[in-house]
Scaffold this active site. Structure first.
Site, mmCIF file in Angstrom:
data_model
loop_
_atom_site.group_PDB
_atom_site.id
_atom_site.type_symbol
_atom_site.label_atom_id
_atom_site.label_comp_id
_atom_site.label_asym_id
_atom_site.label_seq_id
_atom_site.Cartn_x
_atom_site.Cartn_y
_atom_site.Cartn_z
ATOM 1 N N TRP A 249 0.655 -1.085 0.025
ATOM 2 C CA TRP A 249 -0.109 -0.176 -0.290
ATOM 3 C C TRP A 249 0.812 0.997 0.324
ATOM 4 O O TRP A 249 0.359 2.901 -0.522
ATOM 5 C CB TRP A 249 -1.349 0.421 1.378
ATOM 6 C CG TRP A 249 -0.418 0.558 2.458
ATOM 7 C CD1 TRP A 249 0.067 0.168 3.259
ATOM 8 C CD2 TRP A 249 -1.045 1.564 2.800
ATOM 9 N NE1 TRP A 249 0.703 1.342 4.914
ATOM 10 C CE2 TRP A 249 -0.443 2.299 4.207
ATOM 11 C CE3 TRP A 249 -1.744 3.068 2.490
ATOM 12 C CZ2 TRP A 249 -0.019 3.197 4.782
ATOM 13 C CZ3 TRP A 249 -1.307 4.453 2.266
ATOM 14 C CH2 TRP A 249 -0.826 4.680 3.594
ATOM 15 N N ILE A 251 4.483 2.230 -0.708
ATOM 16 C CA ILE A 251 5.789 1.373 -2.053
ATOM 17 C C ILE A 251 7.216 2.627 -1.532
ATOM 18 O O ILE A 251 8.045 1.462 -0.597
ATOM 19 C CB ILE A 251 5.354 1.273 -3.384
ATOM 20 C CG1 ILE A 251 4.881 -0.121 -3.245
ATOM 21 C CG2 ILE A 251 7.289 1.070 -3.702
ATOM 22 C CD1 ILE A 251 4.649 -1.083 -3.034
ATOM 23 N N VAL A 253 7.537 3.689 1.465
ATOM 24 C CA VAL A 253 8.237 3.461 2.549
ATOM 25 C C VAL A 253 8.576 1.826 2.596
ATOM 26 O O VAL A 253 9.438 1.724 3.779
ATOM 27 C CB VAL A 253 6.682 3.893 3.912
ATOM 28 C CG1 VAL A 253 7.397 2.852 4.602
ATOM 29 C CG2 VAL A 253 6.457 5.326 3.942
ATOM 30 N N HIS A 254 7.982 0.876 2.152
ATOM 31 C CA HIS A 254 7.968 -0.372 2.205
ATOM 32 C C HIS A 254 9.677 -0.452 1.797
ATOM 33 O O HIS A 254 10.616 -1.612 2.610
ATOM 34 C CB HIS A 254 7.209 -1.292 1.538
ATOM 35 C CG HIS A 254 7.783 -2.508 1.046
ATOM 36 N ND1 HIS A 254 7.571 -3.129 2.179
ATOM 37 C CD2 HIS A 254 7.842 -3.017 -0.256
ATOM 38 C CE1 HIS A 254 8.177 -4.226 2.001
ATOM 39 N NE2 HIS A 254 8.692 -4.399 0.395
ATOM 40 N N TYR A 262 15.931 -3.220 7.197
ATOM 41 C CA TYR A 262 15.911 -4.693 7.012
ATOM 42 C C TYR A 262 16.591 -5.444 6.983
ATOM 43 O O TYR A 262 17.167 -6.620 7.613
ATOM 44 C CB TYR A 262 14.087 -5.560 6.583
ATOM 45 C CG TYR A 262 14.083 -6.932 6.307
ATOM 46 C CD1 TYR A 262 13.490 -7.332 7.325
ATOM 47 C CD2 TYR A 262 13.974 -7.320 5.535
ATOM 48 C CE1 TYR A 262 12.784 -8.985 7.735
ATOM 49 C CE2 TYR A 262 14.016 -8.769 5.073
ATOM 50 C CZ TYR A 262 13.377 -9.609 6.710
ATOM 51 O OH TYR A 262 13.184 -11.125 6.332
ATOM 52 N N HIS A 287 4.248 6.447 13.843
ATOM 53 C CA HIS A 287 2.136 6.336 13.622
ATOM 54 C C HIS A 287 1.914 7.418 15.124
ATOM 55 O O HIS A 287 1.298 8.484 15.508
ATOM 56 C CB HIS A 287 2.203 5.163 13.858
ATOM 57 C CG HIS A 287 1.849 4.838 12.576
ATOM 58 N ND1 HIS A 287 2.727 3.983 11.938
ATOM 59 C CD2 HIS A 287 0.034 4.311 11.480
ATOM 60 C CE1 HIS A 287 2.631 3.702 10.581
ATOM 61 N NE2 HIS A 287 0.898 4.118 10.444
#
Length: 354
Positions: A249, A251, A253-254, A262, A287
């Site tokens: 949802w 991309i 940030v992922h 990661y 958040h």
């Protein structure tokens, strides 16, 4: 929203905007000093660490000291968060190039740039305005600006912006305020009814906001800068698990989380579970950071809600929840989860104002 825009011209906002310019240029100065041999790698890492920590703490100090309005403070915190992620990527990629000679290149560019030729103000400013969070020495570029495409994205951006303002003012805000009393009196049946009533306007605004930002605005920005990589989202609405939803949802940030959180953790020998947990904890922190600080109260509802995503990730990874069942779980968590969090914060904010 007009009040929020006016809050951007307050004294505190002017301080935040002026210091943001300093924070954005400081990594360039540090990297130039490293290229000229004025700083050792250890001193460069120390300077970067101080810059990154100061960047995330400075708006918190200004917000609590000068107490700007919630909307203006949220816009400022969001901007600082984006710049923080960009600067972290800028520092890390240049560190890789400087220490191990890694060239971060993309195919199809008109001209290749190699380290340290990328250490200049033009390169940094392009990255700061580009619709990406991951720094590269070379980005894919389109041959020219498509005027009709840019025109459509401009019309969409302006039109949807005003639609979002109207829906928020005329539908969402009145529904939220009418839902505070049942939460104060802990009337369970009324609380459930208000959550369901809030779910519809909240979800509609969330979907429109998603389209406005990820499709209209980011494509508008990318077209002006001739930025070639326009994959800002995938078909997250078909996600059959929570982990798939988070991968698709958002991309930008992922990609940033995979590249700078990661993968480095995995490269140190830790398990994939530890890497995923680190990403979720960082996401939970931001958040909470973006909600609690503008509201000037620490409640950790958003942080807790993000941690609840971890058991949902496990649940939707089971064989019995694959397919449509997993997709239903994803949509229920989106449609009902957000109204609960909004009402919890609104309840505490009203009590805090009283």
């Amino acid at each position: 929203w007009l009040v929020g825009v006016l809050q951007l011209f307050s004294y505190s906002a002017m301080i935040l905007i002026s210091m943001l310019t300093v924070f954005s240029i400081l990594p360039l100065c540090i990297e130039k000093a490293a290229v000229k041999g004025l700083l050792t790698n250890r001193n460069v890492l120390l300077c970067y660490t101080i810059t990154i920590l100061t960047l995330i703490l400075f708006p918190v100090f200004i917000t609590f000291m000068y107490r700007p309005g919630a909307v203006g403070a949220f816009i400022a915190m969001m901007t600082y968060t984006i710049v923080w992620m960009k600067i972290l990527s800028y520092c890390q990629v240049n560190h890789w190039c400087r220490t191990i000679g890694q060239q971060v290149l993309e195919e199809g560019n008109e001209k290749k740039v190699y380290y340290p030729d990328n250490i200049n103000l033009k390169d940094l400013m392009y990255f700061m305005f580009a619709p990406t969070l991951c720094y590269e020495l070379n980005y894919p570029r389109i041959p020219k600006i498509r005027k009709m495409f840019l025109f459509r994205r401009t019309i969409e951006s302006v039109f949807l912006f005003y639609v979002l303002i109207a829906l928020t003012q005329q539908w969402l805000v009145p529904t939220i305020f009418s839902s505070v009393e049942p939460f104060q009196k802990m009337q369970l049946s009324n609380m459930i009814e208000r959550i369901l009533r809030l779910a519809l306007p909240n979800h509609l605004i969330w979907l429109l906001g998603f389209y406005w930002f990820f499709h209209s605005f980011l494509n508008f920005t990318g077209e002006i800068l001739r930025f070639g990589d326009r994959c800002f989202y995938k078909d997250w609405w078909n996600a059959e698990s929570i982990s798939q939803f988070w991968r698709q949802w958002n991309i930008p940030v992922h990609r940033w989380a995979s590249r700078h959180v990661y993968n480095p953790i995995i490269s140190l020998g830790y398990s994939k579970m530890i890497g995923q947990l680190a990403v979720f904890l960082l996401s939970a922190f931001f958040h909470e950071y973006l909600i609690s600080i503008p509201l000037k109260m620490l409640r950790a509802w958003a942080f807790t809600a993000m941690l609840f995503q971890i058991p949902l990730v496990y649940l939707t990874s089971l064989e019995i929840t694959k397919g449509q069942v997993g997709n239903v779980i994803v949509w229920v968590s989106i449609v009902l989860g957000q109204p609960v969090a909004i009402l919890m914060y609104m309840h505490d904010y009203v009590l805090n104002q009283d």
